[in-house]
Design a protein around this motif. Sequence first.
Motif, PDB file in Angstrom:
ATOM      1  N   LEU A  23       0.809  -1.214   0.000  1.00  0.00           N
ATOM      2  CA  LEU A  23       0.000   0.000   0.000  1.00  0.00           C
ATOM      3  C   LEU A  23       0.845   1.268   0.000  1.00  0.00           C
ATOM      4  O   LEU A  23       0.385   2.328  -0.436  1.00  0.00           O
ATOM      5  CB  LEU A  23      -0.936  -0.004   1.213  1.00  0.00           C
ATOM      6  CG  LEU A  23      -2.160  -0.921   1.112  1.00  0.00           C
ATOM      7  CD1 LEU A  23      -2.871  -1.010   2.452  1.00  0.00           C
ATOM      8  CD2 LEU A  23      -3.116  -0.430   0.030  1.00  0.00           C
ATOM      9  N   ASP A  24       2.098   1.181   0.507  1.00  0.00           N
ATOM     10  CA  ASP A  24       2.952   2.372   0.531  1.00  0.00           C
ATOM     11  C   ASP A  24       3.782   2.516  -0.745  1.00  0.00           C
ATOM     12  O   ASP A  24       4.769   3.249  -0.773  1.00  0.00           O
ATOM     13  CB  ASP A  24       3.868   2.359   1.755  1.00  0.00           C
ATOM     14  CG  ASP A  24       4.817   1.161   1.790  1.00  0.00           C
ATOM     15  OD1 ASP A  24       4.752   0.322   0.864  1.00  0.00           O
ATOM     16  OD2 ASP A  24       5.626   1.060   2.730  1.00  0.00           O
ATOM     17  N   ASN A  25       3.378   1.805  -1.813  1.00  0.00           N
ATOM     18  CA  ASN A  25       4.073   1.894  -3.096  1.00  0.00           C
ATOM     19  C   ASN A  25       3.103   2.453  -4.143  1.00  0.00           C
ATOM     20  O   ASN A  25       2.546   1.708  -4.947  1.00  0.00           O
ATOM     21  CB  ASN A  25       4.592   0.517  -3.513  1.00  0.00           C
ATOM     22  CG  ASN A  25       5.315   0.521  -4.846  1.00  0.00           C
ATOM     23  OD1 ASN A  25       5.597   1.578  -5.414  1.00  0.00           O
ATOM     24  ND2 ASN A  25       5.613  -0.659  -5.363  1.00  0.00           N
ATOM     25  N   PRO A  26       2.876   3.761  -4.154  1.00  0.00           N
ATOM     26  CA  PRO A  26       1.842   4.342  -5.028  1.00  0.00           C
ATOM     27  C   PRO A  26       2.267   4.561  -6.473  1.00  0.00           C
ATOM     28  O   PRO A  26       1.458   5.027  -7.276  1.00  0.00           O
ATOM     29  CB  PRO A  26       1.540   5.676  -4.349  1.00  0.00           C
ATOM     30  CG  PRO A  26       2.848   6.068  -3.731  1.00  0.00           C
ATOM     31  CD  PRO A  26       3.480   4.779  -3.272  1.00  0.00           C
ATOM     32  N   ALA A  27       3.519   4.233  -6.821  1.00  0.00           N
ATOM     33  CA  ALA A  27       3.983   4.480  -8.187  1.00  0.00           C
ATOM     34  C   ALA A  27       4.370   3.207  -8.928  1.00  0.00           C
ATOM     35  O   ALA A  27       4.625   3.254 -10.126  1.00  0.00           O
ATOM     36  CB  ALA A  27       5.186   5.437  -8.169  1.00  0.00           C
ATOM     37  N   GLY A  28       4.426   2.082  -8.220  1.00  0.00           N
ATOM     38  CA  GLY A  28       4.927   0.859  -8.834  1.00  0.00           C
ATOM     39  C   GLY A  28       3.831  -0.110  -9.223  1.00  0.00           C
ATOM     40  O   GLY A  28       2.739   0.265  -9.623  1.00  0.00           O
ATOM     41  N   GLY A  29       4.148  -1.409  -9.115  1.00  0.00           N
ATOM     42  CA  GLY A  29       3.229  -2.461  -9.505  1.00  0.00           C
ATOM     43  C   GLY A  29       3.584  -3.041 -10.861  1.00  0.00           C
ATOM     44  O   GLY A  29       4.680  -2.830 -11.386  1.00  0.00           O
ATOM     45  N   PHE A  30       2.656  -3.815 -11.427  1.00  0.00           N
ATOM     46  CA  PHE A  30       2.850  -4.442 -12.732  1.00  0.00           C
ATOM     47  C   PHE A  30       2.298  -3.517 -13.820  1.00  0.00           C
ATOM     48  O   PHE A  30       1.115  -3.150 -13.789  1.00  0.00           O
ATOM     49  CB  PHE A  30       2.096  -5.774 -12.822  1.00  0.00           C
ATOM     50  CG  PHE A  30       2.564  -6.855 -11.884  1.00  0.00           C
ATOM     51  CD1 PHE A  30       3.789  -6.793 -11.261  1.00  0.00           C
ATOM     52  CD2 PHE A  30       1.761  -7.965 -11.636  1.00  0.00           C
ATOM     53  CE1 PHE A  30       4.223  -7.809 -10.411  1.00  0.00           C
ATOM     54  CE2 PHE A  30       2.177  -8.989 -10.793  1.00  0.00           C
ATOM     55  CZ  PHE A  30       3.418  -8.907 -10.173  1.00  0.00           C
ATOM     56  N   VAL A  31       3.130  -3.182 -14.799  1.00  0.00           N
ATOM     57  CA  VAL A  31       2.696  -2.373 -15.932  1.00  0.00           C
ATOM     58  C   VAL A  31       2.875  -3.173 -17.212  1.00  0.00           C
ATOM     59  O   VAL A  31       3.945  -3.742 -17.456  1.00  0.00           O
ATOM     60  CB  VAL A  31       3.495  -1.058 -16.028  1.00  0.00           C
ATOM     61  CG1 VAL A  31       3.083  -0.281 -17.272  1.00  0.00           C
ATOM     62  CG2 VAL A  31       3.276  -0.214 -14.785  1.00  0.00           C
ATOM     63  N   PHE A  32       1.830  -3.211 -18.021  1.00  0.00           N
ATOM     64  CA  PHE A  32       1.864  -3.851 -19.339  1.00  0.00           C
ATOM     65  C   PHE A  32       1.632  -2.768 -20.385  1.00  0.00           C
ATOM     66  O   PHE A  32       0.572  -2.141 -20.404  1.00  0.00           O
ATOM     67  CB  PHE A  32       0.785  -4.925 -19.448  1.00  0.00           C
ATOM     68  CG  PHE A  32       0.909  -6.034 -18.443  1.00  0.00           C
ATOM     69  CD1 PHE A  32       1.588  -7.201 -18.754  1.00  0.00           C
ATOM     70  CD2 PHE A  32       0.344  -5.907 -17.176  1.00  0.00           C
ATOM     71  CE1 PHE A  32       1.708  -8.235 -17.832  1.00  0.00           C
ATOM     72  CE2 PHE A  32       0.456  -6.929 -16.239  1.00  0.00           C
ATOM     73  CZ  PHE A  32       1.145  -8.102 -16.566  1.00  0.00           C
ATOM     74  N   ASN A  33       2.622  -2.556 -21.233  1.00  0.00           N
ATOM     75  CA  ASN A  33       2.510  -1.543 -22.282  1.00  0.00           C
ATOM     76  C   ASN A  33       2.759  -2.188 -23.642  1.00  0.00           C
ATOM     77  O   ASN A  33       3.752  -2.884 -23.831  1.00  0.00           O
ATOM     78  CB  ASN A  33       3.519  -0.420 -22.041  1.00  0.00           C
ATOM     79  CG  ASN A  33       3.389   0.721 -23.043  1.00  0.00           C
ATOM     80  OD1 ASN A  33       2.423   0.787 -23.813  1.00  0.00           O
ATOM     81  ND2 ASN A  33       4.362   1.617 -23.049  1.00  0.00           N
ATOM     82  N   LYS A  34       1.829  -1.975 -24.550  1.00  0.00           N
ATOM     83  CA  LYS A  34       1.908  -2.547 -25.894  1.00  0.00           C
ATOM     84  C   LYS A  34       2.095  -4.067 -25.842  1.00  0.00           C
ATOM     85  O   LYS A  34       2.852  -4.657 -26.612  1.00  0.00           O
ATOM     86  CB  LYS A  34       3.033  -1.874 -26.696  1.00  0.00           C
ATOM     87  CG  LYS A  34       2.794  -0.385 -26.888  1.00  0.00           C
ATOM     88  CD  LYS A  34       3.863   0.279 -27.744  1.00  0.00           C
ATOM     89  CE  LYS A  34       3.556   1.765 -27.915  1.00  0.00           C
ATOM     90  NZ  LYS A  34       4.600   2.479 -28.684  1.00  0.00           N
TER      91      LYS A  34
END
Length: 335
Positions: free
Chosen positions: A193-204
């Motif tokens: 919860l204290d990571n507001p900029a990260g996570g899994f990103v899928f682009n194209k």
Amino acid sequence: MLSKHHFLFFLLALCSSWVLPILAAETTVQVTLGNSIQKAIDSLPADGSSAIIEIESGVYHENITISRPNIIFRPSTEGQVVLEQSVRDYAVVFIEAPGTDISFYNVDIINTIGEAAGNQNALRTYGERLAMYNCKLVGFGDTAFFVRGSGYLYNSWVEGTVDYFYGEYNLYVYKSTVACSGQGAVTAASTLLDNPAGGFVFNKANFTPVVSSIYDKRQENDHSYTDPLSPEEYESSVILGRPWHNGPRVIIVQSNIMSHIKPKGYDAWNFSEEELENNVYYAEYANTGPGADTSGRVSWSRQISEKEAAPYLSPQTYFNNLDLGTDWIDPEYLE
């Protein structure tokens, strides 16, 4: 007083004293078919210096553990290197926390165990700054356990039936294939919860149904797709994510999503919708394909604007916002 020529010689000698230790610090180890990649890893200096493991293309039936930083794995010959093993409750490639700055080029990592109890990881990683280029991660369930750390996948293929991207990682998946081989969930993110900029990103990325590439024999209660692949079976059979913890972040932008994705998109799993409403960040922007229709999505997912999507539209922006930079990524694969 030093003459002009003596002074130049002195400068050259001084520069050489700086450069030679750096050059000498890089170790290159060759692995040929029939030999062990793990032995090559174990032979590296324990000082964490830069190393390259060049592997003859072909199939290696072993699993490996990486416990030191700064290693590049790449083929020494044309074609892919394939690590293939049947592993339960471990991984074909296990990167421990000291394994920072690890890169793979043209390496396929395949756990052939099929449907089994426990974890069935092709990859399990605690490493920061993992980079994979033109690679494959293949399994049944739990294919890639991104426990905690950060990583970049480029032009790669990740295949599984359920939770085959899972963990706390700050992961950027770019121009890659998300190959769904059965009825399950693509992601089970446990972003803090204290990571507001990260996570899994899928682009194209390309989200597509496939027939499992690891086994033909269907098992009892098997929920993988049959061969040949049938629209009657895969239509609306997969969700994009379910929350492992109650603060997951999964952002899908500019990707192609086929019709195997359920209209609701996500599932609450063990949480109430009230718990998820203000904590999860399941976001989509400018996706295409029949599965990209967001009109039937759950209320706690988001369809974000171009401005909101901007931090995720390039790996440079994403990693810079996390103070990780991109100097650890091969610039040829950043575009």
